[in-house]
Design a protein around this motif. Structure first.
Motif, PDB file in Angstrom:
ATOM      1  N   ARG A  39       6.125   3.243  -4.050  1.00 23.36           N
ATOM      2  CA  ARG A  39       6.702   2.109  -4.585  1.00 23.36           C
ATOM      3  C   ARG A  39       6.030   2.087  -5.921  1.00 23.36           C
ATOM      4  O   ARG A  39       4.807   2.173  -6.085  1.00 23.36           O
ATOM      5  CB  ARG A  39       6.534   0.778  -3.794  1.00 23.36           C
ATOM      6  N   PRO A  40       6.554   1.325  -6.889  1.00 25.65           N
ATOM      7  CA  PRO A  40       5.968   1.215  -8.027  1.00 25.65           C
ATOM      8  C   PRO A  40       4.842   0.181  -8.331  1.00 25.65           C
ATOM      9  O   PRO A  40       4.753  -0.660  -7.488  1.00 25.65           O
ATOM     10  CB  PRO A  40       7.157   0.951  -9.255  1.00 25.65           C
ATOM     11  N   GLU A  41       3.858   0.403  -8.902  1.00 27.61           N
ATOM     12  CA  GLU A  41       2.666  -0.544  -9.233  1.00 27.61           C
ATOM     13  C   GLU A  41       3.241  -1.781  -9.910  1.00 27.61           C
ATOM     14  O   GLU A  41       4.162  -1.750 -10.625  1.00 27.61           O
ATOM     15  CB  GLU A  41       1.733   0.224 -10.139  1.00 27.61           C
ATOM     16  N   THR A  42       2.997  -2.930  -9.138  1.00 30.31           N
ATOM     17  CA  THR A  42       3.457  -4.112  -9.490  1.00 30.31           C
ATOM     18  C   THR A  42       2.254  -4.976  -9.595  1.00 30.31           C
ATOM     19  O   THR A  42       1.241  -4.989  -8.928  1.00 30.31           O
ATOM     20  CB  THR A  42       4.205  -4.578  -8.256  1.00 30.31           C
ATOM     21  N   GLY A  43       2.456  -5.937 -10.392  1.00 27.94           N
ATOM     22  CA  GLY A  43       1.568  -7.072 -10.934  1.00 27.94           C
ATOM     23  C   GLY A  43       1.125  -7.994  -9.582  1.00 27.94           C
ATOM     24  O   GLY A  43       2.129  -8.256  -8.901  1.00 27.94           O
ATOM     25  N   VAL A  44      -0.051  -8.151  -9.439  1.00 30.51           N
ATOM     26  CA  VAL A  44      -0.476  -8.821  -7.973  1.00 30.51           C
ATOM     27  C   VAL A  44       0.477 -10.360  -7.923  1.00 30.51           C
ATOM     28  O   VAL A  44       0.564 -10.748  -6.788  1.00 30.51           O
ATOM     29  CB  VAL A  44      -1.823  -8.995  -7.900  1.00 30.51           C
ATOM     30  N   GLY A  92       0.740  -1.261   0.210  1.00 34.22           N
ATOM     31  CA  GLY A  92       0.076  -0.031  -0.022  1.00 34.22           C
ATOM     32  C   GLY A  92       1.017   1.191  -0.051  1.00 34.22           C
ATOM     33  O   GLY A  92       0.332   2.427   0.220  1.00 34.22           O
ATOM     34  N   GLU A  93       1.947   1.201  -0.241  1.00 30.71           N
ATOM     35  CA  GLU A  93       2.970   2.277  -0.178  1.00 30.71           C
ATOM     36  C   GLU A  93       3.116   2.827  -1.450  1.00 30.71           C
ATOM     37  O   GLU A  93       3.777   2.441  -2.627  1.00 30.71           O
ATOM     38  CB  GLU A  93       4.504   1.790   0.274  1.00 30.71           C
ATOM     39  N   THR A  94       2.504   4.198  -1.852  1.00 31.60           N
ATOM     40  CA  THR A  94       2.233   4.691  -3.054  1.00 31.60           C
ATOM     41  C   THR A  94       3.644   5.131  -3.571  1.00 31.60           C
ATOM     42  O   THR A  94       3.878   5.417  -4.763  1.00 31.60           O
ATOM     43  CB  THR A  94       1.483   5.763  -3.123  1.00 31.60           C
TER      44      THR A  94
END
Length: 144
Positions: free
Chosen positions: A86-91, A82-84
């Protein structure tokens, strides 16, 4: 994967073998991982699975698979933890509960066996979460 394979894959079902009993009632109260402050919890097996649980013992580690019934199934990418910043990452590269098939994987230590219930440490699952399986943690090849 072709359409026929996809249709076949959609034809299976999973049934709960038990439920989690925990003081954790809301997602925002649960730690991100069990070893980050999860309270003691219980796994309560349904009576028809008594034989399956018969050899489980205190002071052993098991893997508990749960169905994260409060998770969103339409999420494909998240900011880890949930740390914005950090880059969005595939689940599939995260432990996010929100994912196409919200199966939880939890390594826990059994503290007590009481009939059809196990008291466990390090389980961050919410109260009422369906348990879909329990598996032993395997040691090295010489212990199998």
């Amino acid at each position: 994967m072709d359409a026929a394979s996809t249709d076949e894959a959609a034809q299976f079902s999973v049934r709960p073998v038990g439920r989690v009993r925990s003081p954790l009632k809301r997602r925002e109260d649960a730690p991100r991982q069990g070893d980050e402050g999860a309270p003691e919890a219980w796994l309560d097996f349904a009576p028809e699975f008594a034989r399956a649980a018969q050899e489980l013992r205190a002071d052993t580690d098991v893997l508990v698979l749960t169905w994260l019934d409060q998770a969103r199934r339409d999420v494909l990418a998240v900011h880890p933890r949930g740390e914005t910043d950090r880059p969005e990452t595939g689940v599939f590269s995260t432990r996010s509960p929100d994912r196409p098939n919200p199966i939880g994987l939890h390594r826990v230590r059994i503290a007590e066996v009481a009939g059809l219930s196990l008291r466990v440490h390090d389980l961050e699952a919410l109260d009422g979460t369906p348990v879909i399986d329990v598996k032993p943690v395997l040691g090295g090849p010489e212990e199998r």
